[in-house]
Design an enzyme around this catalytic site. Structure first.
Site, mmCIF file in Angstrom:
data_model
loop_
_atom_site.group_PDB
_atom_site.id
_atom_site.type_symbol
_atom_site.label_atom_id
_atom_site.label_comp_id
_atom_site.label_asym_id
_atom_site.label_seq_id
_atom_site.Cartn_x
_atom_site.Cartn_y
_atom_site.Cartn_z
ATOM 1 N N CYS A 338 0.797 -1.241 0.000
ATOM 2 C CA CYS A 338 0.000 0.000 0.000
ATOM 3 C C CYS A 338 0.828 1.289 0.000
ATOM 4 C CB CYS A 338 -0.982 0.031 1.160
ATOM 5 S SG CYS A 338 -1.252 -1.507 1.989
ATOM 6 N N ARG A 367 7.073 -10.955 5.736
ATOM 7 C CA ARG A 367 6.787 -10.747 7.154
ATOM 8 C C ARG A 367 7.370 -11.915 7.941
ATOM 9 N NH1 ARG A 367 0.425 -9.405 6.289
ATOM 10 N NH2 ARG A 367 0.764 -7.878 4.640
ATOM 11 N N GLN A 385 0.783 -11.056 -2.797
ATOM 12 C CA GLN A 385 -0.635 -10.697 -2.710
ATOM 13 C C GLN A 385 -1.148 -10.337 -4.094
ATOM 14 O OE1 GLN A 385 -0.084 -7.413 0.092
ATOM 15 N NE2 GLN A 385 -1.208 -8.593 1.615
ATOM 16 N N ASP A 387 -2.772 -7.956 -5.034
ATOM 17 C CA ASP A 387 -3.146 -6.715 -4.366
ATOM 18 C C ASP A 387 -3.666 -5.675 -5.352
ATOM 19 O OD1 ASP A 387 -3.422 -5.335 -2.078
ATOM 20 O OD2 ASP A 387 -1.297 -5.007 -1.689
ATOM 21 N N HIS A 389 -5.203 -1.329 -5.049
ATOM 22 C CA HIS A 389 -5.704 -0.223 -4.238
ATOM 23 C C HIS A 389 -6.535 0.682 -5.107
ATOM 24 C CE1 HIS A 389 -2.302 -1.767 -1.885
ATOM 25 N NE2 HIS A 389 -3.173 -1.596 -0.903
ATOM 26 N N LYS A 473 -14.828 -3.383 6.796
ATOM 27 C CA LYS A 473 -14.384 -4.299 5.740
ATOM 28 C C LYS A 473 -15.387 -5.402 5.468
ATOM 29 C CE LYS A 473 -11.789 -7.107 8.999
ATOM 30 N NZ LYS A 473 -10.672 -7.987 9.230
ATOM 31 N N HIS A 519 -8.462 -1.289 -0.047
ATOM 32 C CA HIS A 519 -7.509 -2.376 -0.286
ATOM 33 C C HIS A 519 -8.344 -3.588 -0.664
ATOM 34 C CE1 HIS A 519 -4.507 -0.439 2.546
ATOM 35 N NE2 HIS A 519 -5.637 0.013 3.044
#
Ligand SMILES: [Zn+2]
Ligand SMILES: [Zn+2]
Length: 648
Positions: A338, A367, A385, A387, A389, A473, A519
């Site tokens: 992000c 991580r 991910q 991912d 945005h 969410k 997200h």
């Protein structure tokens, strides 16, 4: 007398000190047999605890999570009793009920190490104790009394736990010869535990702290009926067969190397193919929905994550920052994509007319996870991910949610996840202080999510107080072929990062405004999604996705040339085909390829060569007879197209 209010709001009068067990008995003897625990005025209680004031109650049976919880927690105590009898001097950590069964963390006397061979012995002792039908007795104790008891026993783990409790809130539970520090609730007696199975052993650090002693964790499960245990063990066996670590190895999809590092998956050619195919599939959908691909580096300056707030969250407990020859320069492996995407948004000014902006990236993040927490592809230290945005105006939130839901449902259909649950997480209206963003924005965003899910006909569960501090969410959980729940895609509103990165757009009023950020990751991560897909399908992927669609099996070397010809023919139709040219017997080649879960097996010999045909076998189903080569190729193309069309 006390007034007892039932869930249907009816009220009945009982004598003072009546117990849940007796109330159940007054309704029916059958209910008294089945009931396991009770909620009294919102608190979970034992069935044998006297009720001394007017109360609303809820009786819990096996079908109910709270009923199961009391059953399994009582079983953990029973196991502890058995262990204490068999291994006197054992010290006990914690022993909770979990989603499937229970465990107890124990510290065995010096010189004793449990192995799997000991589990049936403990199990047998538990059965004896259960058979003797011992009552679970609750007793409230003072802190001093509690410390004295476990001090004498020499159990430093319980002493540490008691130390953190407030005087006046401490209770003991005893059954047979065993006493535990415990809040309860428990079953009335151990006689209800009819079927017992201890499942496995593991190491577990006391309080999850690697600097403290490693205890032995004993896992088990129990049921009120033997048939339920048999069913569970059968399911467990099926789950073992489908374990993605096992199937991933058999199908040569991925591997791990000690040398590369724990929790860092290595994708083998077939797995890389599968993953790439999933990525292409999603990329195609994303283009249709107006996403723009972006690419960002795997590291970023520490300051980037200080701005985003991720330094605070991942800085101390994750991978250490990377330093360079320049003094004071520090980089982090990126824990999230992000912040990079926020900076891309900031690279030019935006007008309200060009929103929403949707940046998509298959972004790899890192991580740190403790080595004991790592598990196949579902808990790793580096993952990618799917991912994206979305930066939009507040009035566009609902429409954007609908679009993301559409993408997620499309994916579920194309991959045969037909059983899914949507969960809306809202903020706690009693405690609005702890959330970022104005009340007005929250109300708008929550309304947008609720309306979007309703418009898509989703049967969503709403949970109050589960929202992140930065926004509400919507999460998707799928149930796989064995009925197990997996958390997958998520869509999340964020008021925090646009604020921290000072993101702006120029509104129709010519003034600066903050965009809202969403997200979203329909798969979650490629690693986790592939794992779930394997566990769901047992490695039998849909035809459109599977790495090898067809394997050609010549009956002898004499027909390798014809096999070659078939291969070329199918390649012209983009059908992913290979030949098994090994000089093995046909039967063995069929069996081996069946195990590889290749959907179609084509056996070719004299007859097929002379007639431009193939003898078709379907994986798991056997012989389907002969087909003309062209007819077969067209059938595969159609089947592939239909699978993807079905999802439209
Ligand atoms: Zn307990
Ligand atoms: Zn994000």
């Amino acid at each position: 007398m006390v007034n007892i209010t039932f869930p249907d709001k009816s009220v009945k009068e009982y004598r003072d000190g009546i117990t849940g067990y007796e109330i159940a008995g007054s309704i029916s003897p059958r209910l008294a047999k089945e009931v396991l625990s009770i909620t009294v005025n919102g608190d979970l209680w034992d069935l044998t605890r006297p009720i001394r004031e007017d109360a609303s109650i809820l009786l819990h049976k096996w079908e109910d999570e709270d009923g199961k919880h009391a059953f399994w927690h009582s079983s953990a105590h029973l196991m502890a009793e058995a262990i204490e009898i068999l291994y006197p001097g054992t010290k006990f950590g914690i022993g909770p009920a979990i989603e499937q069964g229970f465990y107890y963390d124990i510290d065995l006397p010096v010189g004793i190490v449990l192995t799997d061979a000991d589990l049936p012995v403990i199990e047998q002792k538990m059965k004896e104790l259960a058979y003797s039908n011992e009552p679970y007795k609750r007793r409230e104790v003072s802190k001093k009394e509690a410390l004295d008891y476990f001090g004498k026993k020499g159990d430093e783990y319980k002493l540490e736990l008691i130390d953190e409790l407030e005087d006046g809130t401490i209770s003991f539970y005893s059954q047979g010869s065993f006493t535990d520090l415990c809040r309860g609730p428990h079953l009335p007696d151990s006689g209800r535990i009819k079927a017992i199975k201890l499942l496995s052993l593991a190491g577990a650090y006391w309080r999850g702290d690697i600097k403290r002693k490693q205890l032995t964790r004993v896992y088990g499960i129990t049921f009120p009926k033997q048939s339920q245990l048999d069913e569970y063990l059968d399911l467990l066996e099926k789950a073992r067969e489908r374990d993605h670590r096992k199937v991933g190895k058999e199908l040569e999809l991925f591997t791990f190397s000690q040398k590369v590092g724990l929790g860092l998956p290595l994708w083998l050619p077939k797995g890389a193919f599968l993953r790439d195919r999933l990525e292409q599939f999603l990329k195609k959908v994303q283009v249709q929905y107006g996403y723009e691909p972006v690419i960002t580096p795997h590291i970023g300056q520490k300051e980037l994550y200080v701005t985003s707030g991720h330094w605070e969250k991942y800085g101390k407990d994750s991978f250490r920052p990377i330093s360079t020859p320049v003094e004071g320069e520090e980089f982090m492996l990126k824990p999230m994509n992000c912040p990079h995407h926020c900076e891309i948004y900031k690279s030019k000014p935006h007008s309200y007319k060009e929103l929403p902006v949707r940046y998509a990236e298959f972004g790899t993040v890192y991580r740190y996870e403790q080595s004991g927490e790592l598990h196949g592809l579902t808990r790793v230290r580096g993952f990618t991910q799917d991912d994206a945005h979305i930066f939009c105006r507040p009035d566009q939130l609902k429409e954007e949610f609908i679009k993301v839901i559409d993408i997620i449902l499309y994916i579920f259909k194309a991959l045969d996840f037909n059983d899914y649950i949507a969960q809306i997480s809202l903020r706690d209206p009693e405690d609005t202080e702890k959330y970022m963003g104005s009340d007005e924005s929250w109300e708008k965003a929550e309304k947008a999510i609720i309306e979007a899910t309703a418009e898509k006909g989703l049967n969503a569960v709403t949970v109050i107080g589960e929202a992140a501090f930065y926004g509400p969410k919507l999460d998707f959980m799928v149930r796989d072929a064995l009925g197990r729940k997996w958390q997958l895609g998520t869509i999340q509103v964020d008021y925090n990062l646009p604020e921290r990165f000072e993101l702006e757009y120029i509104g129709a009023d010519n003034q600066k405004h903050r965009p809202v950020m969403i997200h979203r990751a329909p798969f979650g991560s490629m690693e986790r999604f592939v794992a779930v897909l394997i566990e769901h399908s047992g490695g039998k992927f849909p035809l459109w996705l599977t790495p090898n669609q067809v394997v050609i099996i010549p009956v002898s070397e004499k027909f390798n040339d014809y096999a070659e010809k078939v291969l070329k023919f199918l390649n012209n139709y983009d059908i992913r085909t290979l030949i098994d040219e090994r000089s093995e017997k046909v039967g063995k080649k069929i069996r081996d390829n069946e195990l590889k879960k290749i959907p179609y097996l084509l056996v070719v010999g004299e007859k097929e060569k002379n007639s431009d045909s193939v003898a078709v076998r379907i994986q798991g189903e056997g012989d389907k007879g002969s087909m003309q080569l062209k007819e077969f190729a067209e059938m595969i193309v159609r089947e592939t197209e239909d699978q993807l069309k079905k999802a439209d």
